[in-house]
Design a protein around this motif. Sequence first.
Motif, mmCIF file in Angstrom:
data_model
loop_
_atom_site.group_PDB
_atom_site.id
_atom_site.type_symbol
_atom_site.label_atom_id
_atom_site.label_comp_id
_atom_site.label_asym_id
_atom_site.label_seq_id
_atom_site.Cartn_x
_atom_site.Cartn_y
_atom_site.Cartn_z
ATOM 1 N N MET A 149 1.372 3.589 -9.645
ATOM 2 C CA MET A 149 0.303 3.355 -8.965
ATOM 3 C C MET A 149 0.013 4.859 -8.197
ATOM 4 N N THR A 150 -1.210 5.014 -8.156
ATOM 5 C CA THR A 150 -1.810 6.551 -7.873
ATOM 6 C C THR A 150 -2.616 6.356 -6.519
ATOM 7 N N ILE A 151 -2.419 6.912 -5.306
ATOM 8 C CA ILE A 151 -3.336 6.923 -4.175
ATOM 9 C C ILE A 151 -3.944 8.338 -3.956
ATOM 10 N N GLN A 152 -5.178 8.335 -3.883
ATOM 11 C CA GLN A 152 -6.027 9.641 -3.700
ATOM 12 C C GLN A 152 -5.833 9.733 -2.134
ATOM 13 N N ILE A 153 -5.286 10.932 -1.820
ATOM 14 C CA ILE A 153 -5.214 11.027 -0.299
ATOM 15 C C ILE A 153 -6.351 12.171 0.110
ATOM 16 N N HIS A 154 -6.473 13.057 -0.193
ATOM 17 C CA HIS A 154 -7.701 13.955 0.107
ATOM 18 C C HIS A 154 -7.969 15.209 -0.731
ATOM 19 N N ASN A 155 -8.967 15.298 -1.162
ATOM 20 C CA ASN A 155 -9.312 16.580 -1.676
ATOM 21 C C ASN A 155 -8.114 17.177 -2.663
ATOM 22 N N GLY A 156 -8.127 16.404 -3.683
ATOM 23 C CA GLY A 156 -6.598 17.053 -4.499
ATOM 24 C C GLY A 156 -5.404 16.872 -4.287
ATOM 25 N N ILE A 157 -5.168 16.084 -3.192
ATOM 26 C CA ILE A 157 -3.938 15.573 -2.799
ATOM 27 C C ILE A 157 -3.722 14.270 -3.403
ATOM 28 N N THR A 158 -2.643 13.876 -4.002
ATOM 29 C CA THR A 158 -2.574 12.507 -4.752
ATOM 30 C C THR A 158 -0.904 12.010 -4.463
ATOM 31 N N CYS A 159 -0.949 10.740 -4.118
ATOM 32 C CA CYS A 159 0.455 10.231 -4.000
ATOM 33 C C CYS A 159 0.570 9.045 -5.133
ATOM 34 N N HIS A 160 1.813 9.513 -5.833
ATOM 35 C CA HIS A 160 2.376 8.615 -6.898
ATOM 36 C C HIS A 160 3.414 7.862 -6.443
ATOM 37 N N LEU A 161 3.335 6.446 -6.827
ATOM 38 C CA LEU A 161 4.133 5.419 -6.253
ATOM 39 C C LEU A 161 4.586 4.685 -7.375
ATOM 40 N N ILE A 162 6.091 4.325 -7.522
ATOM 41 C CA ILE A 162 6.544 3.208 -8.270
ATOM 42 C C ILE A 162 6.479 1.800 -7.658
ATOM 43 N N VAL A 163 6.071 0.845 -8.256
ATOM 44 C CA VAL A 163 6.052 -0.412 -7.598
ATOM 45 C C VAL A 163 7.214 -1.108 -8.324
ATOM 46 N N ARG A 164 7.947 -1.847 -7.377
ATOM 47 C CA ARG A 164 9.301 -2.635 -7.613
ATOM 48 C C ARG A 164 8.782 -4.163 -7.281
ATOM 49 N N GLU A 165 8.700 -4.813 -8.385
ATOM 50 C CA GLU A 165 8.491 -6.406 -7.962
ATOM 51 C C GLU A 165 9.676 -7.084 -7.835
ATOM 52 N N ASP A 166 9.855 -7.866 -6.830
ATOM 53 C CA ASP A 166 10.674 -8.466 -6.529
ATOM 54 C C ASP A 166 11.143 -9.818 -7.738
ATOM 55 N N PRO A 167 12.262 -10.162 -8.120
ATOM 56 C CA PRO A 167 12.526 -11.099 -9.294
ATOM 57 C C PRO A 167 11.746 -12.301 -8.884
ATOM 58 N N LYS A 168 11.607 -12.553 -7.867
ATOM 59 C CA LYS A 168 11.224 -13.941 -7.305
ATOM 60 C C LYS A 168 9.566 -13.735 -7.218
ATOM 61 N N LYS A 169 9.093 -12.635 -7.242
ATOM 62 C CA LYS A 169 7.992 -12.470 -7.149
ATOM 63 C C LYS A 169 6.994 -12.676 -5.842
ATOM 64 N N ILE A 170 7.998 -12.751 -4.842
ATOM 65 C CA ILE A 170 7.356 -13.015 -3.554
ATOM 66 C C ILE A 170 6.783 -11.695 -2.781
ATOM 67 N N ILE A 171 7.580 -10.471 -2.860
ATOM 68 C CA ILE A 171 7.131 -9.222 -2.488
ATOM 69 C C ILE A 171 7.013 -8.266 -3.513
ATOM 70 N N LYS A 172 6.366 -7.066 -3.170
ATOM 71 C CA LYS A 172 6.387 -5.856 -3.707
ATOM 72 C C LYS A 172 6.954 -4.733 -3.006
ATOM 73 N N ARG A 173 7.920 -3.900 -3.699
ATOM 74 C CA ARG A 173 8.316 -2.981 -3.097
ATOM 75 C C ARG A 173 7.952 -1.711 -3.415
ATOM 76 N N TYR A 174 7.915 -0.531 -2.767
ATOM 77 C CA TYR A 174 7.397 0.680 -3.311
ATOM 78 C C TYR A 174 8.296 1.743 -3.086
ATOM 79 N N GLU A 175 8.084 2.790 -3.951
ATOM 80 C CA GLU A 175 9.021 3.856 -3.701
ATOM 81 C C GLU A 175 8.040 5.105 -4.391
ATOM 82 N N ILE A 176 8.355 6.239 -3.272
ATOM 83 C CA ILE A 176 7.565 7.543 -3.715
ATOM 84 C C ILE A 176 7.973 7.943 -5.182
ATOM 85 N N TYR A 177 7.139 8.434 -5.789
ATOM 86 C CA TYR A 177 7.571 9.010 -7.012
ATOM 87 C C TYR A 177 7.201 10.587 -6.933
ATOM 88 N N SER A 178 6.016 11.142 -6.322
ATOM 89 C CA SER A 178 5.611 12.244 -5.883
ATOM 90 C C SER A 178 4.347 12.433 -5.106
#
Length: 125
Positions: free
Chosen positions: A1-30
Amino acid sequence: MTIQIHNGITCHLIVREDPKKIIKRYEIYSVTLASKIVAESWSEVADFAEIFNAFNRNALVNEVKYHINKVHYALILADKQPPKVAIALYEEDEKEWKYYKFTKVESLLIYNKLTKILNKCDFGE
């Protein structure tokens, strides 16, 4: 998952889904600035965000070069111009430094978005 922050700054996340698919967890990639990585973990992104926070609070000192995680920062004060925070990245292919400058309003936007993302992410370390 990629989120545009501002003017060339971008945050890349890893989405980790719960096996029960109740919640999603996020980790910063870069976080990248103009396609160059400036942070690769939760703590490095927190440090990157805090530079903008320090600028917003007038805590950066003029003529001091700050170095965090191989990224260079500086406060830029020029006559009759608003202050800016500068980020310098070395462009190896061009063998020179490239500067990115942000105003107070831009740094407020960047800091606010990054802290909201950090608050939703796991440490992942």
